[in-house]
Design a protein around this motif. Structure first.
Motif, PDB file in Angstrom:
ATOM      1  N   LYS A 154       0.835  -1.211   0.000  1.00 15.89           N
ATOM      2  CA  LYS A 154       0.000   0.000   0.000  1.00 15.89           C
ATOM      3  C   LYS A 154       0.865   1.255   0.000  1.00 15.89           C
ATOM      4  O   LYS A 154       0.536   2.247  -0.653  1.00 15.89           O
ATOM      5  CB  LYS A 154      -0.930  -0.014   1.212  1.00 15.89           C
ATOM      6  CG  LYS A 154      -1.935   1.104   1.227  1.00 15.89           C
ATOM      7  CD  LYS A 154      -2.895   0.955   2.400  1.00 15.89           C
ATOM      8  CE  LYS A 154      -3.943   2.037   2.340  1.00 15.89           C
ATOM      9  NZ  LYS A 154      -4.940   1.876   3.396  1.00 15.89           N
ATOM     10  N   SER A 155       1.992   1.208   0.701  1.00 17.95           N
ATOM     11  CA  SER A 155       2.889   2.368   0.761  1.00 17.95           C
ATOM     12  C   SER A 155       3.540   2.666  -0.587  1.00 17.95           C
ATOM     13  O   SER A 155       4.072   3.756  -0.789  1.00 17.95           O
ATOM     14  CB  SER A 155       3.967   2.159   1.831  1.00 17.95           C
ATOM     15  OG  SER A 155       4.961   1.252   1.377  1.00 17.95           O
ATOM     16  N   LEU A 156       3.493   1.718  -1.526  1.00 17.09           N
ATOM     17  CA  LEU A 156       4.060   1.929  -2.859  1.00 17.09           C
ATOM     18  C   LEU A 156       3.083   2.651  -3.783  1.00 17.09           C
ATOM     19  O   LEU A 156       3.400   2.932  -4.938  1.00 17.09           O
ATOM     20  CB  LEU A 156       4.477   0.584  -3.474  1.00 17.09           C
ATOM     21  CG  LEU A 156       5.536  -0.190  -2.704  1.00 17.09           C
ATOM     22  CD1 LEU A 156       5.814  -1.527  -3.383  1.00 17.09           C
ATOM     23  CD2 LEU A 156       6.798   0.618  -2.534  1.00 17.09           C
ATOM     24  N   ASP A 157       1.891   2.950  -3.278  1.00 21.46           N
ATOM     25  CA  ASP A 157       0.895   3.767  -3.976  1.00 21.46           C
ATOM     26  C   ASP A 157       0.454   3.154  -5.311  1.00 21.46           C
ATOM     27  O   ASP A 157       0.473   3.815  -6.348  1.00 21.46           O
ATOM     28  CB  ASP A 157       1.425   5.187  -4.173  1.00 21.46           C
ATOM     29  CG  ASP A 157       0.308   6.177  -4.460  1.00 21.46           C
ATOM     30  OD1 ASP A 157      -0.814   5.965  -3.980  1.00 21.46           O
ATOM     31  OD2 ASP A 157       0.557   7.161  -5.192  1.00 21.46           O
ATOM     32  N   ILE A 158       0.085   1.883  -5.261  1.00 20.33           N
ATOM     33  CA  ILE A 158      -0.460   1.191  -6.433  1.00 20.33           C
ATOM     34  C   ILE A 158      -1.828   0.646  -6.055  1.00 20.33           C
ATOM     35  O   ILE A 158      -1.966  -0.066  -5.070  1.00 20.33           O
ATOM     36  CB  ILE A 158       0.452   0.006  -6.865  1.00 20.33           C
ATOM     37  CG1 ILE A 158       1.803   0.509  -7.301  1.00 20.33           C
ATOM     38  CG2 ILE A 158      -0.207  -0.829  -7.945  1.00 20.33           C
ATOM     39  CD1 ILE A 158       1.829   1.223  -8.631  1.00 20.33           C
ATOM     40  N   GLY A 159      -2.831   0.973  -6.813  1.00 17.69           N
ATOM     41  CA  GLY A 159      -4.174   0.448  -6.590  1.00 17.69           C
ATOM     42  C   GLY A 159      -4.966   1.250  -5.582  1.00 17.69           C
ATOM     43  O   GLY A 159      -4.421   1.976  -4.755  1.00 17.69           O
ATOM     44  N   GLU A 160      -6.264   1.112  -5.693  1.00 17.63           N
ATOM     45  CA  GLU A 160      -7.182   1.798  -4.781  1.00 17.63           C
ATOM     46  C   GLU A 160      -7.664   0.879  -3.669  1.00 17.63           C
ATOM     47  O   GLU A 160      -8.106   1.342  -2.629  1.00 17.63           O
ATOM     48  CB  GLU A 160      -8.381   2.328  -5.577  1.00 17.63           C
ATOM     49  CG  GLU A 160      -7.988   3.369  -6.607  1.00 17.63           C
ATOM     50  CD  GLU A 160      -9.121   3.753  -7.537  1.00 17.63           C
ATOM     51  OE1 GLU A 160     -10.268   3.270  -7.365  1.00 17.63           O
ATOM     52  OE2 GLU A 160      -8.855   4.551  -8.464  1.00 17.63           O
ATOM     53  N   ASN A 161      -7.609  -0.427  -3.896  1.00 17.29           N
ATOM     54  CA  ASN A 161      -8.094  -1.418  -2.938  1.00 17.29           C
ATOM     55  C   ASN A 161      -7.043  -2.505  -2.801  1.00 17.29           C
ATOM     56  O   ASN A 161      -6.660  -3.109  -3.789  1.00 17.29           O
ATOM     57  CB  ASN A 161      -9.396  -2.049  -3.442  1.00 17.29           C
ATOM     58  CG  ASN A 161     -10.416  -1.000  -3.839  1.00 17.29           C
ATOM     59  OD1 ASN A 161     -10.990  -0.349  -2.993  1.00 17.29           O
ATOM     60  ND2 ASN A 161     -10.621  -0.817  -5.136  1.00 17.29           N
ATOM     61  N   LEU A 162      -6.590  -2.736  -1.589  1.00 15.60           N
ATOM     62  CA  LEU A 162      -5.621  -3.800  -1.343  1.00 15.60           C
ATOM     63  C   LEU A 162      -6.232  -4.799  -0.386  1.00 15.60           C
ATOM     64  O   LEU A 162      -6.917  -4.408   0.564  1.00 15.60           O
ATOM     65  CB  LEU A 162      -4.329  -3.229  -0.769  1.00 15.60           C
ATOM     66  CG  LEU A 162      -3.446  -2.559  -1.820  1.00 15.60           C
ATOM     67  CD1 LEU A 162      -3.821  -1.118  -1.997  1.00 15.60           C
ATOM     68  CD2 LEU A 162      -2.007  -2.707  -1.472  1.00 15.60           C
ATOM     69  N   TYR A 163      -5.976  -6.079  -0.636  1.00 18.24           N
ATOM     70  CA  TYR A 163      -6.579  -7.095   0.200  1.00 18.24           C
ATOM     71  C   TYR A 163      -5.695  -8.330   0.263  1.00 18.24           C
ATOM     72  O   TYR A 163      -4.777  -8.502  -0.530  1.00 18.24           O
ATOM     73  CB  TYR A 163      -7.985  -7.454  -0.302  1.00 18.24           C
ATOM     74  CG  TYR A 163      -7.998  -8.007  -1.702  1.00 18.24           C
ATOM     75  CD1 TYR A 163      -7.912  -9.373  -1.937  1.00 18.24           C
ATOM     76  CD2 TYR A 163      -8.081  -7.155  -2.808  1.00 18.24           C
ATOM     77  CE1 TYR A 163      -7.911  -9.881  -3.223  1.00 18.24           C
ATOM     78  CE2 TYR A 163      -8.087  -7.657  -4.092  1.00 18.24           C
ATOM     79  CZ  TYR A 163      -7.996  -9.013  -4.292  1.00 18.24           C
ATOM     80  OH  TYR A 163      -7.990  -9.511  -5.565  1.00 18.24           O
ATOM     81  N   ILE A 164      -6.022  -9.176   1.232  1.00 18.80           N
ATOM     82  CA  ILE A 164      -5.395 -10.491   1.337  1.00 18.80           C
ATOM     83  C   ILE A 164      -6.512 -11.519   1.316  1.00 18.80           C
ATOM     84  O   ILE A 164      -7.649 -11.225   1.670  1.00 18.80           O
ATOM     85  CB  ILE A 164      -4.541 -10.645   2.613  1.00 18.80           C
ATOM     86  CG1 ILE A 164      -5.376 -10.431   3.874  1.00 18.80           C
ATOM     87  CG2 ILE A 164      -3.360  -9.692   2.581  1.00 18.80           C
ATOM     88  CD1 ILE A 164      -4.631 -10.692   5.171  1.00 18.80           C
ATOM     89  N   GLY A 165      -6.196 -12.712   0.880  1.00 19.27           N
ATOM     90  CA  GLY A 165      -7.200 -13.755   0.823  1.00 19.27           C
ATOM     91  C   GLY A 165      -8.203 -13.510  -0.282  1.00 19.27           C
ATOM     92  O   GLY A 165      -7.991 -12.720  -1.189  1.00 19.27           O
ATOM     93  N   LYS A 166      -9.312 -14.186  -0.211  1.00 20.96           N
ATOM     94  CA  LYS A 166     -10.324 -14.125  -1.258  1.00 20.96           C
ATOM     95  C   LYS A 166     -11.274 -12.950  -1.033  1.00 20.96           C
ATOM     96  O   LYS A 166     -11.731 -12.711   0.077  1.00 20.96           O
ATOM     97  CB  LYS A 166     -11.117 -15.429  -1.282  1.00 20.96           C
ATOM     98  CG  LYS A 166     -12.117 -15.501  -2.403  1.00 20.96           C
ATOM     99  CD  LYS A 166     -12.828 -16.836  -2.413  1.00 20.96           C
ATOM    100  CE  LYS A 166     -13.843 -16.856  -3.534  1.00 20.96           C
ATOM    101  NZ  LYS A 166     -14.595 -18.073  -3.561  1.00 20.96           N
TER     102      LYS A 166
END
Length: 135
Positions: A12-24
């Protein structure tokens, strides 16, 4: 120990994507990045003297870039993350210094689209880090 949630926070700190998640995530939103445990390969690397003498550990992960219905934009987003990983310096995740980041693919791998027509790419990385005593 480094968890998937720790890695998600670092990505997230690399500023890529609007939504970050783990798992399904059943209803993935566009411009999402998912962090998954990747099956390891080979055996356990352990120093002579056992686990207490072993100074490093490895976390193998797969990063899914689930972007949008435009193949070119998806490729660009995935390549942007890949380029940031190529140039990363001095990383600490959950108080563990990362000694070595191995990019296990030469570029983000196109895995096609999901069932809704959203393009996806994958980056595999191995994080080699300094072990600490676990309580």
């Amino acid at each position: 120990m480094i968890t998937l949630a720790n890695i998600r926070d670092w990505i997230k700190s690399l500023d890529i994507g609007e939504n970050l998640y783990i798992g399904k995530l059943d209803n993935k939103k566009d411009k999402s990045v998912g962090i998954y445990q990747r099956e390891g390969y080979g055996g356990v690397n352990m120093a002579i003297g056992g686990i207490d003498a072993t100074k490093t550990a490895v976390k193998s992960i797969s990063i899914l870039i689930h972007w949008n219905k435009n193949a070119n934009e998806t490729e660009q987003a995935a390549q942007s993350l890949y380029d940031k990983l190529l140039r990363i310096k001095d990383v600490t995740i959950n108080d563990h210094h990362i000694d070595y980041l191995y990019l296990a693919v030469p570029e983000p791998v196109d895995i096609g689209t999901d069932d809704k027509g959203v393009y996806e790419r994958v980056i595999w990385i191995d994080l080699y880090y300094q072990r600490k005593e676990e309580n």
